[in-house]
Design an enzyme around this catalytic site. Structure first.
Site, PDB file in Angstrom:
ATOM      1  CG  ASP A   1      -8.855  -0.985   6.553  1.00 42.51           C
ATOM      2  OD1 ASP A   1      -9.309  -0.212   5.694  1.00 42.51           O
ATOM      3  OD2 ASP A   1      -8.050  -0.627   7.433  1.00 42.51           O
TER       4      ASP A   1
ATOM      5  CD  GLU B   1      -7.851   5.188   5.078  1.00 39.21           C
ATOM      6  OE1 GLU B   1      -8.350   5.674   6.099  1.00 39.21           O
ATOM      7  OE2 GLU B   1      -7.090   4.214   5.119  1.00 39.21           O
ATOM      8  CD  GLU B   2      -5.209   1.810   5.753  1.00 41.04           C
ATOM      9  OE1 GLU B   2      -4.986   2.488   6.771  1.00 41.04           O
ATOM     10  OE2 GLU B   2      -6.129   0.981   5.679  1.00 41.04           O
TER      11      GLU B   2
ATOM     12  CG  HIS C   1      -9.113   2.879   1.780  1.00 38.28           C
ATOM     13  ND1 HIS C   1      -8.080   1.972   1.936  1.00 38.28           N
ATOM     14  CD2 HIS C   1      -9.751   2.905   2.967  1.00 38.28           C
ATOM     15  CE1 HIS C   1      -8.115   1.484   3.164  1.00 38.28           C
ATOM     16  NE2 HIS C   1      -9.123   2.014   3.817  1.00 38.28           N
TER      17      HIS C   1
ATOM     18  CG  ASP D   1     -12.060   2.845   5.418  1.00 39.69           C
ATOM     19  OD1 ASP D   1     -11.723   1.645   5.445  1.00 39.69           O
ATOM     20  OD2 ASP D   1     -11.291   3.786   5.714  1.00 39.69           O
TER      21      ASP D   1
ATOM     22  CG  HIS E   1      -4.495  -1.230  10.095  1.00 36.94           C
ATOM     23  ND1 HIS E   1      -4.189   0.037  10.548  1.00 36.94           N
ATOM     24  CD2 HIS E   1      -5.438  -1.059   9.135  1.00 36.94           C
ATOM     25  CE1 HIS E   1      -4.918   0.930   9.886  1.00 36.94           C
ATOM     26  NE2 HIS E   1      -5.693   0.285   9.030  1.00 36.94           N
TER      27      HIS E   1
HETATM   28 ZN   LIG Z   1      -9.599   1.608   5.770  1.00 36.49          ZN
END
Ligand SMILES: [Zn+2]
Length: 445
Positions: A276, A310-311, A264, A338, A408
């Protein structure tokens, strides 16, 4: 005579494909392009929040790289995505003693009123404690000082904490960052409010560090008064245009059959989404680039898809499902990477046991990479929709024990990425995609 000739043909065919796979692996292991490209992406493009200039740069940059690599049908398929902006964030602890408090708003959260919120805190260890002390929540900032119990379980507080706190009259919600090992880092991620018909107010929600969460919990258990001031400028704007970026390696014999490989493109805004899912993005692109080095492309078409959104709400996966309905029966498999760019650990397959066994057999040549471990399981949130229609889903697994330390957060940066692990992932993913795309028999037959 005939049998003899057939045997020779068969063994030649298997030698050819075995040597091709060996060559793919050797070539990939000696190539640092995926690693270098991820570095370029982190430095030149940056973080890629929905609707941000970084996401716009990412779309242009990946289109350019795919064209440069020689993929065909390179395009951006438009997707409308939620457009959340963070705004200014500031907080401090007022009582029991004044100190700054690091906060990081959760994706989708509303902001505070302009002057911020100052309120006493109700610090709870979990949802059970909130329920037991529900009558104390009114007008307070509920702090979920939870313990790490693995991502899947602990993330429930980030996702649903604000809704549960607001149900009992809280005015804001702070959640311990969803991580295990912390060096005073806040971790964001998406949160969700109750449906409008439930008429539970939307209250501001932010993450705090593990260190602050533990301190606030200890202070609360000592019976100390806790008061917090927090200010958040977050708001949701109208949906913004984004895109799934797509490119292909045309199959040499069955171009209408498709093997999809994906990561993603969007990310959270702190750090630059290196693991990520910058890693997944460059790995998926690199699979195609490696396949284009072969004398003959695989029988089936390999389609690279870099997903939008995606998030937050996975509009990219949904848009693909709707736009490619007719083609889905001809999707032989869909892979998603991912889980970060850590050393390969194998693949998890979402399909019936017959197909899982087939993948296990096909993946045998990946043993030298320690990537031949195939198990049944989750394959990826962006491919979920097409997997539900019957496309076998393949999740790229890695040894990512330290992933959630940076996930994140502002620490998800390129310096955490290992060149050797990236090359190993290119080798593993390219080899498996090639084997599936070049097999005589479709994985779905
Ligand atoms: Zn991800």
């Amino acid at each position: 005579m005939k049998i003899f000739a057939l045997l020779i043909t068969l063994s030649l065919a298997s030698i050819t494909s075995a040597t091709t796979v060996d060559r793919i692996i050797a070539t990939a292991l000696a190539d640092s392009n995926a690693y270098l490209r991820l570095g370029e992406m982190c430095d030149v493009v940056g973080s890629r929040l929905n609707g941000s200039p970084g996401m716009t740069r990412a779309i242009a940059w990946t289109l350019e790289k795919m064209l440069e690599d020689g993929l065909i049908d390179v395009r951006a398929e438009k997707v409308m995505v939620p457009h959340w902006v963070r705004g200014e964030e500031k907080a401090h602890v007022v009582l029991p003693w004044e100190r700054p408090l690091q906060i990081l708003g959760l994706g989708g959260s509303v902001g505070t009123p302009f002057g911020g919120i100052t309120a006493d805190a109700l610090v709870v260890a979990d949802f059970e404690e909130l329920e037991a002390r529900a009558d104390e929540a009114e007008g307070r900032i509920v702090v979920f000082a939870t313990q790490w119990e693995g991502y899947g379980k602990t993330v429930q507080y980030r996702g649903h904490g604000a809704k549960e706190a607001a149900r009992h009259g809280a005015v804001a919600c702070l959640v311990r960052s969803v991580t295990n090992n912390s060096l005073d880092t806040t971790h964001t991620g998406v949160m969700r409010y109750a449906a409008p018909e439930d008429s539970i107010p939307r209250i501001p929600a932010a993450a705090i560090t593990v260190e602050d969460s533990e301190l606030l919990l200890r202070q609360a258990r000592r019976g100390l008064p806790i008061r917090i001031h927090m200010k958040m400028g977050a708001r949701m704007l109208d949906d913004a245009p984004s895109a799934n970026v797509i490119g292909e390696v045309r199959g040499s014999e069955k171009p209408e059959e498709i093997v999809l490989v994906s990561g993603h493109l969007d990310s959270w805004d702190p750090g630059c989404g290196a693991h990520d899912d910058g890693a997944g993005v460059v790995l998926a692109m690199e699979v195609a680039r490696q396949l284009l080095k072969l004398d003959r492309p695989p029988r089936r078409t390999v389609r690279v898809v870099l997903w939008a959104d995606e998030e937050m709400t996975q509009q990219g996966g949904l848009a693909y499902l709707n736009a490619h309905q007719d083609e889905l029966p001809r999707h032989v498999a869909a892979m998603e990477s991912d889980s970060g760019g850590y050393p390969p650990a194998g693949f998890s397959v979402t399909a019936d046991s017959l197909i899982i066994d087939k993948v296990r057999t096909l993946a045998a040549p990946l043993a030298e990479l320690d990537a031949d471990h195939i198990r049944e399981g989750w394959s990826g949130v962006d491919i979920r929709n097409i997997v539900e229609t019957g496309v076998p889903g393949i999740g790229h697994r890695v040894h990512n024990d330290s992933y959630f330390d940076i996930h994140h957060s502002a620490a998800d940066t390129f310096d955490k990425v290992d060149a050797e692990a990236m090359a190993q992932n290119v080798a593993a993913m390219t080899a498996l995609i090639y084997i599936i795309a070049d097999a005589e028999e479709s994985l779905r037959d």
